[in-house]
Motif scaffolding. Structure first.
Motif, short mmCIF file in Angstrom:
data_model
loop_
_atom_site.label_atom_id
_atom_site.label_comp_id
_atom_site.label_asym_id
_atom_site.label_seq_id
_atom_site.Cartn_x
_atom_site.Cartn_y
_atom_site.Cartn_z
N VAL A 1 -3.46 2.39 -13.81
CA VAL A 1 -3.86 1.84 -12.64
C VAL A 1 -2.68 1.07 -11.93
N PHE A 2 -2.21 0.22 -12.53
CA PHE A 2 -1.39 -0.87 -12.05
C PHE A 2 0.32 -0.43 -12.14
N ARG A 3 0.49 0.62 -12.90
CA ARG A 3 1.69 1.10 -13.08
C ARG A 3 1.96 2.59 -12.57
N ALA A 4 1.31 3.32 -13.28
CA ALA A 4 1.61 5.08 -12.78
C ALA A 4 0.89 5.25 -11.37
N PHE A 5 -0.17 4.87 -11.36
CA PHE A 5 -0.89 4.91 -9.90
C PHE A 5 -0.30 4.34 -8.78
N LEU A 6 0.12 3.01 -8.85
CA LEU A 6 0.51 2.23 -8.13
C LEU A 6 1.80 2.49 -7.58
N PHE A 7 2.59 2.83 -8.90
CA PHE A 7 4.21 3.41 -8.37
C PHE A 7 4.15 4.70 -7.64
N GLU A 8 3.31 5.49 -8.16
CA GLU A 8 3.32 6.96 -7.34
C GLU A 8 2.75 6.75 -5.91
N ARG A 9 1.67 5.87 -5.88
CA ARG A 9 1.02 5.93 -4.42
C ARG A 9 1.66 5.11 -3.46
N TYR A 10 2.07 3.96 -3.99
CA TYR A 10 2.76 2.81 -3.06
C TYR A 10 4.13 2.72 -3.25
N GLY A 11 4.75 3.24 -4.35
CA GLY A 11 6.28 3.13 -4.38
C GLY A 11 6.92 3.48 -3.14
N PRO A 12 6.61 4.63 -2.37
CA PRO A 12 7.36 5.13 -1.21
C PRO A 12 7.10 3.93 -0.10
N PHE B 1 6.92 0.32 -0.68
CA PHE B 1 7.53 -0.81 -1.19
C PHE B 1 8.99 -0.54 -1.85
N GLY B 2 9.24 0.73 -2.04
CA GLY B 2 10.76 0.74 -2.56
C GLY B 2 11.09 -0.05 -3.85
N MET C 1 8.78 9.09 -10.99
CA MET C 1 8.34 8.99 -9.15
C MET C 1 9.47 9.45 -8.66
N ALA C 2 9.31 10.42 -7.74
CA ALA C 2 10.34 11.09 -6.74
C ALA C 2 10.35 10.02 -5.69
N VAL C 3 11.45 9.87 -5.23
CA VAL C 3 11.90 9.27 -4.00
C VAL C 3 11.36 10.09 -2.83
N VAL C 4 10.46 9.62 -2.19
CA VAL C 4 10.00 10.32 -0.90
C VAL C 4 10.14 9.51 0.24
N ALA C 5 10.90 9.88 1.31
CA ALA C 5 11.12 9.29 2.70
C ALA C 5 9.78 9.46 3.59
N ILE C 6 9.44 8.39 4.01
CA ILE C 6 8.05 8.49 4.96
C ILE C 6 8.43 7.58 5.87
N SER C 7 7.64 7.62 7.00
CA SER C 7 7.75 6.87 8.39
C SER C 7 7.42 5.69 8.18
N THR C 8 7.65 4.66 9.22
CA THR C 8 7.37 3.48 9.02
C THR C 8 5.83 3.13 9.35
N GLN C 9 5.26 3.99 10.00
CA GLN C 9 3.97 4.03 10.24
C GLN C 9 3.17 4.24 8.91
N ARG C 10 3.76 5.23 8.39
CA ARG C 10 3.12 5.73 7.05
C ARG C 10 3.14 4.40 6.32
N LYS C 11 4.44 3.54 5.89
CA LYS C 11 4.67 2.55 5.23
C LYS C 11 3.46 1.51 5.41
N ALA C 12 3.18 1.28 6.70
CA ALA C 12 2.47 0.07 7.12
C ALA C 12 0.87 0.48 6.74
N TYR C 13 0.67 1.82 6.62
CA TYR C 13 -0.61 2.34 6.23
C TYR C 13 -0.76 1.82 4.70
N LEU C 14 0.31 2.50 3.97
CA LEU C 14 0.10 2.50 2.47
C LEU C 14 0.19 0.99 2.12
N ALA C 15 0.95 0.00 2.95
CA ALA C 15 0.79 -1.61 2.46
C ALA C 15 -0.49 -2.01 2.83
#
Length: 215
Positions: free
Chosen positions: A127-138, A140-141, A1-15
Motif C-alpha cells: 500500500v505505502f510503497r508499491a501502490f503509492l509510488f505507482e499511483r502518486y509518484g507522477p 510528487f516526483g 515505476m516509469a516516469v510519466v509526464a502529466i498535466s498540472t491539473q492531473r497532478k493537483a487531482y492526484l495530490a
C-alpha cells in the motif's frame, strides 16, 4: 515505476486524492473503528493494491519481489545502530519494559517473528510503497519518498500516540528510500520487518500494539 509526464491539473487531482485516501480515510477509520484490529482492513487494501498494480501498464511487476536487490549488509549495518539506540532509549525511559515481550510472553514474541512479516509488513509495503509510488509518484516526483513517509506515519494514529506517528514516519522514510533505490518490495519488506521485530523485542511494543500485531 516509469516516469510519466502529466498535466498540472492531473497532478493537483492526484495530490488531492492522496490526501483523501491516506489522511481522510485514516481519520475516518480511526473515528469509526477505534480500538479494533487494523489487520483485516490492511489485508483488503493490500489485495486491492495488488489488483491495481497488476492492471497498471507502467508498473514493473518484478518490483513486487526482485530478490537480487535484498542486500543484507547495508540493511543490517544501519539496523544494528538503530537497535543499540533503541535498547539505550528503553533502558533510560522505560527500564521495566526492556525485552519484556520475549521474557514475559515468549510464545507471543515467536508469533510476531513468524506472522508479523506476512500479515502486516508486506501488505503495508504494497500500500505505502508499491501502490503509492505507482499511483502518486507522477504527481510528487522527487517528493514521493516524503509523501510515503508522511502517509505511513499518519496512519499510525490508530495507536493513539505521537510516538507511534513519529517513529513510523521515520521508518516510512527509510523503507520508501530503500524501495526507490532498489525497486524491490521484498528489500523494503525485509528492512521493515527487522525494525518492527526490533520494536516489539526491545520494549517499544506499547506504542504499536492494539489487539493485533501491527507497526
Amino acid at each position: 515505476m516509469a516516469v510519466v509526464a502529466i498535466s498540472t491539473q492531473r497532478k493537483a487531482y492526484l495530490a488531492a486524492e492522496y490526501v483523501v485516501v491516506f489522511f481522510g480515510l485514516a481519520l475516518l477509520r480511526n473515528l469509526l473503528a477505534r480500538g479494533t484490529s487494523p489487520i483485516p482492513v490492511l489485508l483488503v487494501l493490500g489485495g486491492a493494491s495488488v489488483a491495481y498494480l497488476l492492471r497498471s501498464r507502467t508498473f514493473d511487476r518484478r518490483s513486487l519481489w526482485r530478490p537480487e536487490e535484498v542486500r543484507l549488509k547495508p540493511i543490517l549495518a544501519l539496523w544494528l545502530v538503530a537497535a543499540a539506540a533503541a535498547v539505550v532509549a528503553v533502558l533510560v525511559l522505560f527500564p521495566d519494559q526492556l525485552f519484556a515481550l520475549p521474557k514475559e510472553q515468549p510464545l507471543l514474541w515467536l508469533a510476531v517473528l513468524v506472522f508479523y512479516p506476512l500479515f502486516s509488513v508486506y501488505p503495508q509495503e504494497l500500500v505505502f510503497r508499491a501502490f503509492l509510488f505507482e499511483r502518486y509518484g507522477p504527481a510528487f516526483g522527487t517528493w514521493t519518498v516524503a509523501a510515503s513517509a508522511a502517509a505511513f506515519g499518519f496512519v499510525h494514529i490508530v495507536f493513539g500516540s505521537w510516538v507511534s506517528v513519529v517513529l513510523s514516519a521515520a521508518g516510512g522514510w527509510l523503507f520508501a528510500t530503500r524501495y526507490r533505490r532498489t525497486r524491490s518490495l521484498l528489500a523494503a519488506s525485509v528492512e521493515h520487518a527487522l525494525y518492527g521485530v526490533l520494536v516489539f523485542t526491545v520494549g517499544l511494543g506499547q506504542f504499536f500494539f492494539h489487539g493485533a500485531v501491527q507497526t
